[in-house]
Enzyme design. Structure first.
Site, mmCIF file in Angstrom:
data_model
loop_
_atom_site.group_PDB
_atom_site.id
_atom_site.type_symbol
_atom_site.label_atom_id
_atom_site.label_comp_id
_atom_site.label_asym_id
_atom_site.label_seq_id
_atom_site.Cartn_x
_atom_site.Cartn_y
_atom_site.Cartn_z
ATOM 1 N N SER A 124 0.823 -1.204 0.000
ATOM 2 C CA SER A 124 0.000 0.000 0.000
ATOM 3 C C SER A 124 0.855 1.250 0.000
ATOM 4 O O SER A 124 0.322 2.344 -0.101
ATOM 5 C CB SER A 124 -0.948 -0.014 1.200
ATOM 6 O OG SER A 124 -0.247 -0.334 2.366
ATOM 7 N N HIS A 146 -2.338 -2.984 -6.301
ATOM 8 C CA HIS A 146 -2.829 -2.646 -4.964
ATOM 9 C C HIS A 146 -4.341 -2.813 -4.910
ATOM 10 O O HIS A 146 -5.087 -1.994 -5.444
ATOM 11 C CB HIS A 146 -2.397 -1.202 -4.643
ATOM 12 C CG HIS A 146 -2.775 -0.745 -3.277
ATOM 13 N ND1 HIS A 146 -2.985 0.575 -2.959
ATOM 14 C CD2 HIS A 146 -2.979 -1.444 -2.131
ATOM 15 C CE1 HIS A 146 -3.307 0.662 -1.693
ATOM 16 N NE2 HIS A 146 -3.320 -0.539 -1.165
ATOM 17 N N GLU A 194 -5.315 -0.365 -7.848
ATOM 18 C CA GLU A 194 -4.373 0.696 -8.199
ATOM 19 C C GLU A 194 -3.129 0.003 -8.772
ATOM 20 O O GLU A 194 -2.559 -0.876 -8.115
ATOM 21 C CB GLU A 194 -4.045 1.460 -6.918
ATOM 22 C CG GLU A 194 -3.298 2.737 -7.098
ATOM 23 C CD GLU A 194 -3.102 3.470 -5.767
ATOM 24 O OE1 GLU A 194 -2.967 2.805 -4.702
ATOM 25 O OE2 GLU A 194 -3.078 4.700 -5.784
ATOM 26 N N ASN A 219 -3.240 6.184 -0.939
ATOM 27 C CA ASN A 219 -2.873 6.533 0.434
ATOM 28 C C ASN A 219 -2.276 7.928 0.563
ATOM 29 O O ASN A 219 -2.197 8.465 1.660
ATOM 30 C CB ASN A 219 -1.967 5.461 1.026
ATOM 31 C CG ASN A 219 -2.810 4.273 1.435
ATOM 32 O OD1 ASN A 219 -3.880 4.448 2.028
ATOM 33 N ND2 ASN A 219 -2.376 3.077 1.087
HETATM 34 N N1 CAA Z 1 -17.206 -11.174 0.885
HETATM 35 C C1 CAA Z 1 -18.535 -11.231 0.589
HETATM 36 N N2 CAA Z 1 -19.422 -10.414 1.158
HETATM 37 C C2 CAA Z 1 -18.970 -9.520 2.067
HETATM 38 C C3 CAA Z 1 -17.604 -9.421 2.407
HETATM 39 C C4 CAA Z 1 -16.706 -10.307 1.764
HETATM 40 N N3 CAA Z 1 -15.375 -10.284 2.019
HETATM 41 N N4 CAA Z 1 -17.459 -8.437 3.351
HETATM 42 C C5 CAA Z 1 -18.676 -7.929 3.581
HETATM 43 N N5 CAA Z 1 -19.592 -8.579 2.808
HETATM 44 C C6 CAA Z 1 -21.022 -8.353 2.738
HETATM 45 C C7 CAA Z 1 -21.652 -8.340 4.095
HETATM 46 O O1 CAA Z 1 -21.949 -9.638 4.518
HETATM 47 C C8 CAA Z 1 -22.903 -7.528 3.869
HETATM 48 O O2 CAA Z 1 -23.931 -8.346 3.396
HETATM 49 P P1 CAA Z 1 -25.437 -8.062 3.850
HETATM 50 O O3 CAA Z 1 -25.784 -6.754 3.215
HETATM 51 O O4 CAA Z 1 -26.174 -9.206 3.274
HETATM 52 O O5 CAA Z 1 -25.401 -8.035 5.337
HETATM 53 C C9 CAA Z 1 -22.524 -6.572 2.753
HETATM 54 O O6 CAA Z 1 -21.281 -7.048 2.209
HETATM 55 C C10 CAA Z 1 -22.345 -5.169 3.280
HETATM 56 O O7 CAA Z 1 -21.523 -5.234 4.423
HETATM 57 P P2 CAA Z 1 -21.911 -4.573 5.810
HETATM 58 O O8 CAA Z 1 -23.368 -4.517 5.995
HETATM 59 O O9 CAA Z 1 -21.061 -5.202 6.846
HETATM 60 O O10 CAA Z 1 -21.401 -3.106 5.753
HETATM 61 P P3 CAA Z 1 -21.458 -2.003 4.646
HETATM 62 O O11 CAA Z 1 -22.777 -1.889 3.993
HETATM 63 O O12 CAA Z 1 -20.875 -0.826 5.338
HETATM 64 O O13 CAA Z 1 -20.428 -2.450 3.535
HETATM 65 C C11 CAA Z 1 -18.120 -2.145 3.029
HETATM 66 C C12 CAA Z 1 -19.147 -2.879 3.853
HETATM 67 C C13 CAA Z 1 -18.230 -2.543 1.561
HETATM 68 C C14 CAA Z 1 -16.779 -2.588 3.580
HETATM 69 C C15 CAA Z 1 -18.368 -0.589 3.149
HETATM 70 O O14 CAA Z 1 -18.490 -0.228 4.484
HETATM 71 C C16 CAA Z 1 -17.254 0.197 2.535
HETATM 72 O O15 CAA Z 1 -17.216 0.391 1.341
HETATM 73 N N6 CAA Z 1 -16.337 0.697 3.396
HETATM 74 C C17 CAA Z 1 -15.143 1.395 2.951
HETATM 75 C C18 CAA Z 1 -14.111 0.391 2.622
HETATM 76 C C19 CAA Z 1 -12.837 1.025 2.182
HETATM 77 O O16 CAA Z 1 -12.680 2.229 2.171
HETATM 78 N N7 CAA Z 1 -11.897 0.169 1.804
HETATM 79 C C20 CAA Z 1 -10.597 0.622 1.413
HETATM 80 C C21 CAA Z 1 -9.721 0.546 2.600
HETATM 81 S S1 CAA Z 1 -8.124 1.132 2.223
HETATM 82 C C22 CAA Z 1 -7.369 -0.213 1.577
HETATM 83 O O17 CAA Z 1 -7.864 -1.293 1.493
HETATM 84 C C23 CAA Z 1 -6.032 -0.021 1.054
HETATM 85 C C24 CAA Z 1 -4.972 0.596 1.843
HETATM 86 O O18 CAA Z 1 -3.931 0.768 1.273
HETATM 87 C C25 CAA Z 1 -5.068 0.988 3.251
#
Ligand code: CAA
Length: 301
Positions: free
Chosen positions: A138, A159, A171, A209
């Site tokens: 990352s 990424h 990315e 990031n």
């Molecule tokens: N596989 C399959 N389904 C999954 C899953 C997975 N790995 N993870 C979650 N789900 C499902 C859940 O079971 C849930 O299903 P239901 O609606 O049936 O309950 C659905 O996806 C939605 O999940 P949640 O209800 O728990 O929560 P949500 O609606 O908030 O969605 C999320 C979850 C997609 C993670 C959303 O919160 C989101 O987009 N968050 C931001 C994530 C983000 O910014 N990621 C980038 C992080 S930075 C990075 O990764 C890189 C770095 O360099 C740091």
């Protein structure tokens, strides 16, 4: 300002470029590694070998893939047969030697430059000359990882975002030495995975990031300075800016140790005090409050 070609401008011309990629090795069975393996076996219909030195990590990775696929089956996104097919294309191995016939290797191990460099040197000796070596880092420099190999033009950043099966972005980071051919293969493969690839030049934090971590760090400063509670800071960003998660919840989700490591890369890489990590972030990491994975971060789980 340097003019950079929009990623989408060239993508169509890469169609078919990844046809030679049939077997992919993924190193590291953690949250990112097993998510990447799942997506490769699912969308790319590729043979995938997940390698990890820890048996426990391999077991947890296999369970994570199984559970994620089961969610898709329950929601009727895929059938039980499709799930079985995806699982049958993923092998779990302890030894790095298992990757020697891979066409592409995606490294997803700990964010530590020296450990990654050592791994890239070993991979360079092991895999066939045509193989591409990608890192899911990352923030660590792709240019420096490439420089320890004898195939720097075949080293690139891929990424993925967490949770990998749900997030649309990859990315793609071009190191100073990455060839056009390597970029074309990886850009086409990304499209095959039904993800959107965006190219970033190789500077600290890349695009993702460089923008995300200072936002999270600033939210931590707002908490540190008593401007608002953790809950209120997150509510402002969720309801006021339509972010799916507040920045402090997202920091807990990413891991506070990872957030600190990335802020340090930005701070050291640009020699600019505007990237200094918040003292509260450092203190939480010292205390072992690492976010969701340790049961406590800015929130308690
Ligand atoms: N596989 C399959 N389904 C999954 C899953 C997975 N790995 N993870 C979650 N789900 C499902 C859940 O079971 C849930 O299903 P239901 O609606 O049936 O309950 C659905 O996806 C939605 O999940 P949640 O209800 O728990 O929560 P949500 O609606 O908030 O969605 C999320 C979850 C997609 C993670 C959303 O919160 C989101 O987009 N968050 C931001 C994530 C983000 O910014 N990621 C980038 C992080 S930075 C990075 O990764 C890189 C770095 O360099 C740091």
């Amino acid at each position: 300002m340097v003019e950079v070609l929009d990623s989408s401008a060239k993508l169509a011309s890469f169609n078919g470029k990844s046809a030679g990629v049939k077997t992919v090795g993924v190193i590291g069975a953690g949250q990112m590694g097993h998510g990447i393996a799942q997506v490769l076996a699912h969308r790319g219909e590729l043979e995938v070998i997940v390698q990890d030195v820890s048996e426990k990590a391999l077991e947890r990775g296999a369970t994570g893939i199984e559970q994620s696929l089961q969610k898709f089956v329950s929601k009727e996104v895929i059938t039980a047969d499709k799930k079985a097919g995806i699982l049958s294309r993923i092998r779990f191995e302890n030894s790095l030697d298992a990757l020697k016939n891979a066409d592409l290797v995606v490294e997803a191990i700990i964010e530590n430059e020296e450990i990654k460099k050592d791994l890239f040197k070993r991979l360079d000796e092991l895999v066939k000359p045509s193989a591409i070596l990608a890192s899911n880092t990352s923030s660590i420099s792709i240019t420096r990882l490439a420089a320890v190999t004898k195939r720097p033009e075949q080293v690139i950043g891929m990424h993925f975002m967490n949770p990998v099966p749900l997030m649309k972005l990859v990315e793609i980071i071009r190191g100073a030495q990455t060839s056009d051919e390597t970029y074309a293969v990886v850009a086409d493969l990304t499209a095959r995975l039904d993800k959107t690839g965006v190219m970033s030049r190789d500077f600290p934090g890349f695009i993702s990031n460089r923008v995300l971590m200072p936002l999270i760090n600033e939210a931590i400063f707002a908490l540190f300075e008593g401007i608002g509670s953790a809950q209120d800071i997150d509510t402002v960003m969720k309801l006021g800016m339509n972010h799916p998660m507040g920045p402090l919840t997202l920091a807990d989700f990413i891991g506070l140790d990872t957030c600190l490591a990335i802020m340090n890369v930005l701070h050291e890489g640009f020699n600019d005090p505007r990237f200094r990590p918040c003292p509260l972030l450092k203190q939480y990491v010292d205390a072992g409050y690492l976010g969701r994975k340790s049961g406590r971060g800015f929130f308690v789980y």
